[in-house]
Design an enzyme around this catalytic site. Structure first.
Site, PDB file in Angstrom:
ATOM      1  N   ASP A  93      -2.074  -1.801  10.674  1.00 46.42           N
ATOM      2  CA  ASP A  93      -2.348  -1.775   9.226  1.00 46.42           C
ATOM      3  C   ASP A  93      -3.055  -3.035   8.721  1.00 46.42           C
ATOM      4  O   ASP A  93      -3.524  -3.062   7.580  1.00 46.42           O
ATOM      5  CB  ASP A  93      -1.038  -1.646   8.431  1.00 46.42           C
ATOM      6  CG  ASP A  93      -0.410  -0.264   8.542  1.00 46.42           C
ATOM      7  OD1 ASP A  93      -1.071   0.639   9.086  1.00 46.42           O
ATOM      8  OD2 ASP A  93       0.733  -0.111   8.085  1.00 46.42           O
TER       9      ASP A  93
ATOM     10  N   GLY B  56       7.406   1.198   5.041  1.00 44.52           N
ATOM     11  CA  GLY B  56       6.131   1.912   5.093  1.00 44.52           C
ATOM     12  C   GLY B  56       5.180   1.484   3.995  1.00 44.52           C
ATOM     13  O   GLY B  56       4.171   2.129   3.729  1.00 44.52           O
TER      14      GLY B  56
ATOM     15  N   LYS C 280       0.851  -1.209   0.000  1.00 41.88           N
ATOM     16  CA  LYS C 280       0.000   0.000   0.000  1.00 41.88           C
ATOM     17  C   LYS C 280       0.871   1.238   0.000  1.00 41.88           C
ATOM     18  O   LYS C 280       2.038   1.203   0.390  1.00 41.88           O
ATOM     19  CB  LYS C 280      -0.926   0.027   1.209  1.00 41.88           C
ATOM     20  CG  LYS C 280      -0.255  -0.056   2.597  1.00 41.88           C
ATOM     21  CD  LYS C 280       0.257   1.234   3.183  1.00 41.88           C
ATOM     22  CE  LYS C 280       0.828   1.063   4.598  1.00 41.88           C
ATOM     23  NZ  LYS C 280       1.639   2.194   5.059  1.00 41.88           N
TER      24      LYS C 280
HETATM   25  O1  C5P Z   1       0.527  -1.788  15.068  1.00 40.63           O
HETATM   26  P1  C5P Z   1       1.932  -1.835  14.552  1.00 40.63           P
HETATM   27  O2  C5P Z   1       2.687  -3.044  15.048  1.00 40.63           O
HETATM   28  O3  C5P Z   1       2.027  -1.628  13.091  1.00 40.63           O
HETATM   29  O4  C5P Z   1       2.643  -0.580  15.199  1.00 40.63           O
HETATM   30  C1  C5P Z   1       4.003  -0.527  15.507  1.00 40.63           C
HETATM   31  C2  C5P Z   1       4.272   0.616  16.465  1.00 40.63           C
HETATM   32  O5  C5P Z   1       4.053   1.864  15.838  1.00 40.63           O
HETATM   33  C3  C5P Z   1       3.386   0.652  17.690  1.00 40.63           C
HETATM   34  O6  C5P Z   1       3.902  -0.137  18.735  1.00 40.63           O
HETATM   35  C4  C5P Z   1       3.395   2.133  18.071  1.00 40.63           C
HETATM   36  O7  C5P Z   1       4.576   2.446  18.748  1.00 40.63           O
HETATM   37  C5  C5P Z   1       3.464   2.799  16.715  1.00 40.63           C
HETATM   38  N1  C5P Z   1       2.134   3.199  16.205  1.00 40.63           N
HETATM   39  C6  C5P Z   1       1.503   4.299  16.747  1.00 40.63           C
HETATM   40  N2  C5P Z   1       0.266   4.670  16.273  1.00 40.63           N
HETATM   41  C7  C5P Z   1      -0.312   3.981  15.249  1.00 40.63           C
HETATM   42  C8  C5P Z   1       0.332   2.859  14.676  1.00 40.63           C
HETATM   43  C9  C5P Z   1       1.561   2.487  15.179  1.00 40.63           C
HETATM   44  O8  C5P Z   1       2.022   4.943  17.675  1.00 40.63           O
HETATM   45  N3  C5P Z   1      -1.500   4.377  14.808  1.00 40.63           N
END
Ligand code: C5P
Length: 295
Positions: free
Chosen positions: A138, A100, A14
């Site tokens: 995501d 990303g 994405k």
């Molecule tokens: O959910 P995911 O594992 O992709 O997120 C990784 C890290 O990115 C989270 O632990 C958090 O520190 C940060 N994050 C955030 N806000 C979001 C998505 C991710 O602070 N909306």
């Protein structure tokens, strides 16, 4: 009757056309507004059913960490569904990681969609999305299967008809870890939230999708942590007249026109990129290629 195997299951990447950080929750997660668009740069996964209940991953090409998100996704679905079946998962990794581009999240989502079918579970999309949210912010987007205006921490999806577009996408050598970018002290966390109805009205106006609307609030902290992000942004801007980082980086994209053909061609994939960078011309997808695997 459940299937024996599912081969050539796509897991598309994405792009975030913009990404605004509009607040932060008490638990530290950030509240976002973003448009997520699926593109035709994809990993390929293969699944074979096992009757002994074991889950085993085989990496075709690139070696992944022993415990990656596909195995976590498979274990979670196995435990929650109570199935006695297992699977061999093979992954052909093509989408760069720490970029990303959502590659790991998309692999996890395709694993949920494929195992739901392979194991004959018949779970609905809503039920799979509940599991997806436990795997990462995501993952629900990829299970949702449609380009979307995304809010909350990534779980509130409003499907959006995004006109077909072309993008040049570049990932420099260095990658970025998402938490590192979100916790940067200089991150702007109070971009005013847009009202979705107003956004949708704007999005229906001529020319809207050809413009770089909004910004990526994660880009300044990412450039600070990783100067190659700024270099990649300049590299693209020089060739395509625009550029923006996707997600928490380090990949950067440039718009390259709408409709059937890209405006500028990019000869021989990656040929003119600095050493170690990867990149390609990508087309947006109207929907996830296996969106119809659950209802
Ligand atoms: O959910 P995911 O594992 O992709 O997120 C990784 C890290 O990115 C989270 O632990 C958090 O520190 C940060 N994050 C955030 N806000 C979001 C998505 C991710 O602070 N909306």
């Amino acid at each position: 009757m459940s299937l024996r195997a599912l081969f050539d299951v796509p897991a598309p990447a994405k792009l975030n056309l913009f990404l605004h950080v509009v607040g932060q929750r008490a638990d530290g997660y950030h509240l976002l507004q973003s448009v997520f668009v699926l593109i035709d740069w994809a990993d390929t996964l293969h699944f074979e059913r096992r009757s002994d209940g074991r889950l085993q991953r085989h990496d075709l090409g690139t070696t992944l960490p022993a415990e990656d998100l596909t195995l976590t996704a498979a274990r979670l679905l196995q435990a929650e569904s109570g199935t006695a079946l297992g699977a061999d998962l093979s992954i052909e990794k093509r989408v760069p990681w720490a970029a990303g581009l959502g590659g790991g999240s998309s692999d996890a989502a395709s694993t949920l969609l494929a195992l739901n079918r392979l194991w004959g579970l018949g779970w609905s999309r809503a039920r799979l999305s509940g599991l997806a949210a436990r795997l990462g912010a995501d993952v629900p987007f990829f299970v949702g299967g449609k380009n979307a205006f995304v809010e909350g921490i990534g779980e509130r999806l409003t499907p959006l008809a995004v006109p077909r577009q072309w993008f040049a996408v570049v990932k420099p050598v260095a990658g970025l870890a998402t938490p590192e970018v979100f916790k940067h002290p200089a991150l702007v966390r109070d971009t005013p939230a847009v009202i979705i109805s107003g956004f949708l009205a704007d999005a229906s106006k001529p020319g809207f999708w050809g413009e770089n609307w909004g910004r990526n609030d994660l880009q300044p902290p990412a450039e600070d942590r990783c100067p190659e992000v700024a270099q990649a942004a300049e590299w693209l801007a020089r060739r395509f007249g625009n550029s923006r980082m996707t997600g928490s980086g380090s990949a950067v994209f440039a718009r390259n026109g709408m409709d059937d053909q890209p405006l500028a061609t990019w000869p021989a994939e990656g040929a003119s990129l600095p050493p170690g960078w990867v990149g390609r011309m990508c087309r947006s997808l109207d929907q996830h290629p296996i969106a119809d695997w659950t209802g």
